[in-house]
Design a protein around this motif. Structure first.
Motif, PDB file in Angstrom:
ATOM      1  N   ALA A 282       0.840  -1.200   0.000  1.00 13.10           N
ATOM      2  CA  ALA A 282       0.000   0.000   0.000  1.00 13.10           C
ATOM      3  C   ALA A 282       0.872   1.245   0.000  1.00 13.10           C
ATOM      4  CB  ALA A 282      -0.918   0.014   1.228  1.00 13.10           C
ATOM      5  N   GLY A 283       0.445   2.247  -0.730  1.00 10.16           N
ATOM      6  CA  GLY A 283       1.104   3.541  -0.767  1.00 10.16           C
ATOM      7  C   GLY A 283       0.097   4.634  -0.484  1.00 10.16           C
ATOM      8  N   THR A 284       0.427   5.523   0.440  1.00  8.45           N
ATOM      9  CA  THR A 284      -0.499   6.550   0.898  1.00  8.45           C
ATOM     10  C   THR A 284       0.166   7.920   0.875  1.00  8.45           C
ATOM     11  OG1 THR A 284      -1.380   4.926   2.456  1.00  8.45           O
ATOM     12  CG2 THR A 284      -2.026   7.216   2.804  1.00  8.45           C
ATOM     13  N   TYR A 285      -0.564   8.931   0.399  1.00  8.38           N
ATOM     14  CA  TYR A 285      -0.127  10.318   0.561  1.00  8.38           C
ATOM     15  C   TYR A 285      -0.888  10.897   1.745  1.00  8.38           C
ATOM     16  CZ  TYR A 285       0.524  15.280   0.161  1.00  8.38           C
ATOM     17  OH  TYR A 285       0.829  16.583   0.455  1.00  8.38           O
TER      18      TYR A 285
ATOM     19  N   VAL B 225      -4.861  14.048   6.529  1.00 11.35           N
ATOM     20  CA  VAL B 225      -5.833  13.481   5.589  1.00 11.35           C
ATOM     21  C   VAL B 225      -5.068  13.121   4.322  1.00 11.35           C
ATOM     22  CG1 VAL B 225      -7.844  14.715   6.476  1.00 11.35           C
ATOM     23  CG2 VAL B 225      -6.470  15.746   4.679  1.00 11.35           C
ATOM     24  N   GLY B 226      -5.626  12.239   3.543  1.00 11.31           N
ATOM     25  CA  GLY B 226      -4.969  11.842   2.307  1.00 11.31           C
ATOM     26  C   GLY B 226      -5.683  10.690   1.648  1.00 11.31           C
ATOM     27  N   GLY B 227      -4.927   9.920   0.905  1.00 13.33           N
ATOM     28  CA  GLY B 227      -5.496   8.780   0.205  1.00 13.33           C
ATOM     29  C   GLY B 227      -4.409   7.895  -0.342  1.00 13.33           C
ATOM     30  N   GLY B 228      -4.821   6.710  -0.805  1.00  9.83           N
ATOM     31  CA  GLY B 228      -3.815   5.792  -1.302  1.00  9.83           C
ATOM     32  C   GLY B 228      -4.382   4.668  -2.131  1.00  9.83           C
ATOM     33  N   LEU B 229      -3.491   3.755  -2.467  1.00  9.52           N
ATOM     34  CA  LEU B 229      -3.775   2.615  -3.312  1.00  9.52           C
ATOM     35  C   LEU B 229      -3.204   1.372  -2.653  1.00  9.52           C
ATOM     36  CD1 LEU B 229      -4.489   1.368  -6.191  1.00  9.52           C
ATOM     37  CD2 LEU B 229      -2.137   1.902  -6.784  1.00  9.52           C
ATOM     38  N   VAL B 230      -3.946   0.256  -2.718  1.00 12.75           N
ATOM     39  CA  VAL B 230      -3.472  -1.009  -2.181  1.00 12.75           C
ATOM     40  C   VAL B 230      -3.573  -2.087  -3.264  1.00 12.75           C
ATOM     41  CG1 VAL B 230      -5.719  -1.650  -1.177  1.00 12.75           C
ATOM     42  CG2 VAL B 230      -3.643  -2.668  -0.284  1.00 12.75           C
ATOM     43  N   LEU B 231      -2.538  -2.896  -3.358  1.00 14.67           N
ATOM     44  CA  LEU B 231      -2.522  -4.071  -4.226  1.00 14.67           C
ATOM     45  C   LEU B 231      -2.304  -5.272  -3.322  1.00 14.67           C
ATOM     46  CD1 LEU B 231      -0.096  -2.703  -6.957  1.00 14.67           C
ATOM     47  CD2 LEU B 231      -2.593  -2.748  -7.059  1.00 14.67           C
ATOM     48  N   PHE B 232      -3.085  -6.349  -3.523  1.00 15.64           N
ATOM     49  CA  PHE B 232      -2.955  -7.499  -2.640  1.00 15.64           C
ATOM     50  C   PHE B 232      -3.209  -8.798  -3.389  1.00 15.64           C
ATOM     51  CE2 PHE B 232      -7.393  -6.301  -2.385  1.00 15.64           C
ATOM     52  CZ  PHE B 232      -8.080  -7.508  -2.399  1.00 15.64           C
ATOM     53  N   ASN B 233      -2.767  -9.884  -2.772  1.00 17.56           N
ATOM     54  CA  ASN B 233      -3.029 -11.216  -3.295  1.00 17.56           C
ATOM     55  C   ASN B 233      -3.304 -12.133  -2.111  1.00 17.56           C
ATOM     56  OD1 ASN B 233      -3.197 -13.047  -5.551  1.00 17.56           O
ATOM     57  ND2 ASN B 233      -1.392 -14.034  -4.712  1.00 17.56           N
TER      58      ASN B 233
END
Length: 170
Positions: free
Chosen positions: A80-83, A99-107
Motif C-alpha cells: 500500500a502507498g499513501t499520501y 488526511v490523504g489517500g492511497g492505493l493497495v494491491l494485494f493477493n
C-alpha cells in the motif's frame, strides 16, 4: 558550476521543507483491523514537503473462514502507498492530524475460489501522528475505508479498517 548551484538549491529546499516537521523519515510496524491481507505490515514513512508525507506498507494477513464444516485460512500479502497531508495541532508540539489517500494491491491464497486471488483498491485516509520530542519514536493511528476495485468475490466492496503504527524516527 551550474550543476553545483542547482544541487545546492535542491539540498537547501529539501532541508527547509522538512525543517518544520519533527522528523524526516521513520520505519517500523503497522497493525490493522484488516486481517485478510494487512494485519501486520512493515511501515516506512517519509516527508516530501513540510506538510506532505508518503507512507509505504508491506503487509501480511490470515483470515479464517468456514468452508465445508471446517475452518480454512485465506493468507494474503499486500503493498500500500499513501499520501498524507499533515496539519499541526498547536497546543501539543509534535502532534499532527492528517488526511490523504492511497492505493493497495494485494493477493490472497486460499483453497476456496471466493477467497483466492488478486485485488486492488483505493482509500481515503485520516488520522493523527505524534513524534516524541526526546526519543526517536513516532506513533500514528488512522482510518482507511478501502474501496475494492477488484477482489475475490468473498471480499466486501467497501472494507473499513483502522490501524496503529509505531516507528523509529530519524
Amino acid at each position: 558550476m551550474k550543476k553545483i548551484i542547482f544541487l545546492a538549491v535542491i539540498a537547501f529546499a529539501c532541508g527547509t521543507a522538512t525543517a518544520q516537521s519533527n522528523y524526516r523519515q521513520a520505519i517500523g510496524i503497522r497493525f490493522s483491523s484488516n486481517v485478510y491481507y494487512d494485519a501486520a505490515a512493515v511501515s516506512y514513512k517519509f516527508f516530501v514537503s513540510n506538510p506532505g508525507a508518503i507512507e509505504l506498507n508491506l503487509g501480511v494477513g490470515d483470515r479464517r473462514y468456514w468452508d465445508n464444516n471446517d475452518y480454512r485460512h485465506a493468507r494474503g500479502v499486500n503493498f500500500a502507498g499513501t499520501y498524507q497531508h499533515h496539519f499541526q495541532i498547536k497546543p501539543v508540539p509534535g502532534l499532527k492530524w492528517f488526511v490523504g489517500g492511497g492505493l493497495v494491491l494485494f493477493n490472497t491464497s486460499a483453497n476456496a475460489p471466493d477467497y483466492d486471488g488478486f485485488g486492488a483498491g483505493i482509500y481515503p485516509t485520516g488520522g493523527i501522528d505524534y513524534k516524541f520530542a526526546r526519543i526517536p519514536l513516532n506513533l500514528s493511528a488512522d482510518v482507511r475505508p478501502i474501496i475494492h476495485i477488484t477482489a475475490p468475490s468473498a471480499f466486501e466492496t467497501v472494507y473499513p479498517t483502522v490501524g496503529i503504527a509505531a516507528r523509529y524516527a530519524f
